[in-house]
Design a protein around this motif. Structure first.
Motif, short mmCIF file in Angstrom:
data_model
loop_
_atom_site.label_atom_id
_atom_site.label_comp_id
_atom_site.label_asym_id
_atom_site.label_seq_id
_atom_site.Cartn_x
_atom_site.Cartn_y
_atom_site.Cartn_z
N VAL A 59 -8.17 6.14 -11.50
CA VAL A 59 -7.86 5.32 -10.41
C VAL A 59 -8.75 5.63 -9.41
O VAL A 59 -9.04 6.62 -9.04
N ASN A 60 -9.26 4.34 -8.79
CA ASN A 60 -10.14 4.43 -7.57
C ASN A 60 -9.54 3.26 -6.69
O ASN A 60 -9.29 2.31 -6.90
N GLN A 61 -9.23 3.98 -5.51
CA GLN A 61 -8.54 3.24 -4.48
C GLN A 61 -9.09 3.32 -3.24
O GLN A 61 -9.20 4.66 -2.56
N ALA A 62 -9.81 2.48 -2.50
CA ALA A 62 -10.61 2.67 -1.51
C ALA A 62 -10.11 1.67 -0.30
O ALA A 62 -9.80 0.54 -0.51
N ALA A 63 -10.12 2.24 1.02
CA ALA A 63 -9.61 1.28 2.04
C ALA A 63 -10.64 1.57 3.03
O ALA A 63 -10.71 2.55 3.53
#
Length: 215
Positions: A59-63
């Motif tokens: 999982v890659n999650q960026a904000a």
């Protein structure tokens, strides 16, 4: 000729009358835009996300802006098997705004009962890099050991040289939050790699190397 001049005056009057409304609409749009930016600095895995999942989970999650993330796997099986992972992540001469509030959280029932190899990168902010790397070798001849040089080698070269723009204001009101809530990850079995960053110009990595002699 008089009709043409009169028409032009009517059009001009219409534009002048509309200009206050246009300015008001622009201000309202700006307010909505500023409010929307707050959501761009919050990264959250929640609910039943990945609960019961099995196998290789990445999982890659960026904000935010200018974040670099990677989850890499290298698996080899054979008589003289060897597996390795090498990665270079680099960015420079970029500009990004510093968020006033940033958070990266795993909550709810996320990953409950899951198993296998789970690698997660969560970033909230700007100019961050994250890396999870796993290499597994199942060889029939001998056991290959990881060297100290390999274990100390960093594959993340990130925000060095990156330029950030800090927002004016009272820094005491800024907040940074990372965490895993107590309700998440219950019953997880296996290997879990987790990078969580809230802020800017951070570099983090997890590396796992396993070499096993087969029958």
């Amino acid at each position: 000729m008089k009709l043409r001049v009169l028409s032009a005056m009517v059009v001009l009057a219409g534009l002048l009358a509309a200009s206050p409304c246009m300015a008001q609409a622009s201000d309202e749009s700006r307010i909505d835009y500023d409010a929307a930016l707050g959501w761009l600095a919050n990264s959250r895995i929640d609910g039943n996300a990945l609960s019961g999942a099995r196998g290789s989970i990445a999982v890659n999650q960026a904000a935010g802006d200018l974040n670099v993330q990677a989850n890499l796997r290298s698996i080899a099986v054979g008589q003289y098997a060897a597996a390795d992972v090498d990665a270079i992540q680099f960015q420079t001469n970029n500009q990004a705004n510093a968020p006033t509030h940033a958070s990266a959280v795993i909550g709810g029932r996320a990953l409950q009962g899951a198993g296998g190899i789970a690698s997660i990168n969560q970033a909230s902010g700007s100019g961050n890099t994250e890396l999870n790397a796993v290499s597994v070798a199942l060889a029939q001849q001998g056991i290959r050991e990881a060297s100290d040089d390999f274990l100390s080698l960093s594959g993340v070269a990130s925000a060095v040289g990156a330029r950030t723009i800090t927002e004016p204001g009272d820094k005491t009101t800024q907040t940074r939050k990372v965490g895993v809530e107590a309700s998440a990850l219950h019953g997880f079995e296996g290997v879990l790699q987790l990078n969580q960053v809230a802020g800017m110009a951070n570099a983090t990595e997890n590396r796992l190397q396993v070499a096993v002699q087969g029958p």
